[in-house]
Design an enzyme around this catalytic site. Sequence first.
Site, PDB file in Angstrom:
ATOM      1  N   LYS A 154       0.948  -1.269  -0.182  1.00  0.00           N
ATOM      2  CA  LYS A 154       0.100  -0.061   0.026  1.00  0.00           C
ATOM      3  C   LYS A 154       0.802   1.280  -0.002  1.00  0.00           C
ATOM      4  O   LYS A 154       1.153   1.815   0.940  1.00  0.00           O
ATOM      5  CB  LYS A 154      -0.990   0.029   1.239  1.00  0.00           C
ATOM      6  CG  LYS A 154      -2.229   0.677   1.110  1.00  0.00           C
ATOM      7  CD  LYS A 154      -3.189   0.348   2.196  1.00  0.00           C
ATOM      8  CE  LYS A 154      -4.132   1.317   2.639  1.00  0.00           C
ATOM      9  NZ  LYS A 154      -5.041   1.649   1.333  1.00  0.00           N
TER      10      LYS A 154
HETATM   11  N1  PMP Z   1      -7.554  -2.082  -3.312  1.00  0.00           N
HETATM   12  C1  PMP Z   1      -7.238  -0.770  -3.238  1.00  0.00           C
HETATM   13  C2  PMP Z   1      -6.417   0.034  -4.429  1.00  0.00           C
HETATM   14  C3  PMP Z   1      -7.435  -0.094  -2.069  1.00  0.00           C
HETATM   15  O1  PMP Z   1      -6.711   1.001  -1.981  1.00  0.00           O
HETATM   16  C4  PMP Z   1      -7.949  -0.505  -1.019  1.00  0.00           C
HETATM   17  C5  PMP Z   1      -8.120   0.191   0.400  1.00  0.00           C
HETATM   18  N2  PMP Z   1      -7.039  -0.253   1.144  1.00  0.00           N
HETATM   19  C6  PMP Z   1      -8.458  -1.936  -1.386  1.00  0.00           C
HETATM   20  C7  PMP Z   1      -8.455  -2.573  -2.417  1.00  0.00           C
HETATM   21  C8  PMP Z   1      -9.112  -2.454  -0.023  1.00  0.00           C
HETATM   22  O2  PMP Z   1      -8.205  -3.054   1.012  1.00  0.00           O
HETATM   23  P1  PMP Z   1      -8.670  -3.286   2.416  1.00  0.00           P
HETATM   24  O3  PMP Z   1      -9.988  -4.019   2.404  1.00  0.00           O
HETATM   25  O4  PMP Z   1      -7.467  -3.850   3.037  1.00  0.00           O
HETATM   26  O5  PMP Z   1      -8.922  -1.825   2.961  1.00  0.00           O
END
Ligand code: PMP
Length: 301
Positions: A154
Amino acid sequence: MEKQSAWVWKNGEFLPFGEAKTHIMCQGLHYGAAIFEGIRLYSTARGSAVFRLEDHINRFFYSGKALGMNIPFSGIEIMDAIAELIRRNNMRDGYIRPIAWYAAETLGVAPRKGARVDVAILAFSWKKKKEEALSVKISPIMRIHPASTDVEAKLAGTYNNSLFALLDAERDGYDDAILLDYRGNVAEASSSNVFAVLGGEMIITPPRGAILPGITRSTVLTILRECDYEVHETGLMTNCFAFAKEIFLCGTALEIMPVAGVNGEPIGDGRIGRVTDVLCKIYRAVVHGEISEHLQWLTFV
Ligand code: PMP
């Protein structure tokens, strides 16, 4: 809707929100050399609890490693700081944003060996506003190629890819964008993962490889499998949208959101479908600590 909290944690100290600052020259700002997490805090009958804290912190360190960062705190120290920040801010339902960035004041792109990394944790109180099902556009912007970055990390810089797609979708009056991967298959939305419910209530979500494998996606997969739905992590082609009964997006901030239409074409009857509805209810119960089998996902603070 979010509202910033009074206290911020930065490099081991608690500071009033407005006093947590960084230098205008830092590499994190100039080159997007930062990593972050989005984590939710939910009220439960036993007090507030952070949802899947350890999984988020593990991903935070994975992201840091991808950028070669030496984060100067341990996972335990960051988790303890999050818990203390929540208590100091007297929070019940909230959103927690840990962030780490290369803090050296230099124009060089590559961080020097042992480069300084700053870490902060921001907290926001959060009440979900009542939202309608989303209208989404299949984006002309391709999801960043997995050979161009670490898609499972991330990274702040990667979000320019989402930003491009969102700007394009919003310009055309849509709420969000679904980005395709380099093969032309569905990857994910700008900040959430995608699920499609097809005939016979068979459910498909794109596999790992070109997506951020969301923690909510993993929660949803677990819940659906526990409910005996047939779920496949496999290539999802855009023609699926023509016959999908339901589409929903999922992510920490968004939770589970039905999609009303794709490119202006309605999905199902344009309202929340049966599977999405069941899932939303179970998800809500899980995060609020009402399902004893999943209490291990909650860290009480
Ligand atoms: N894809 C992207 C590009 C994101 O930014 C997010 C948000 N973090 C997610 C998927 C979903 O991830 P999570 O469920 O861990 O928040």
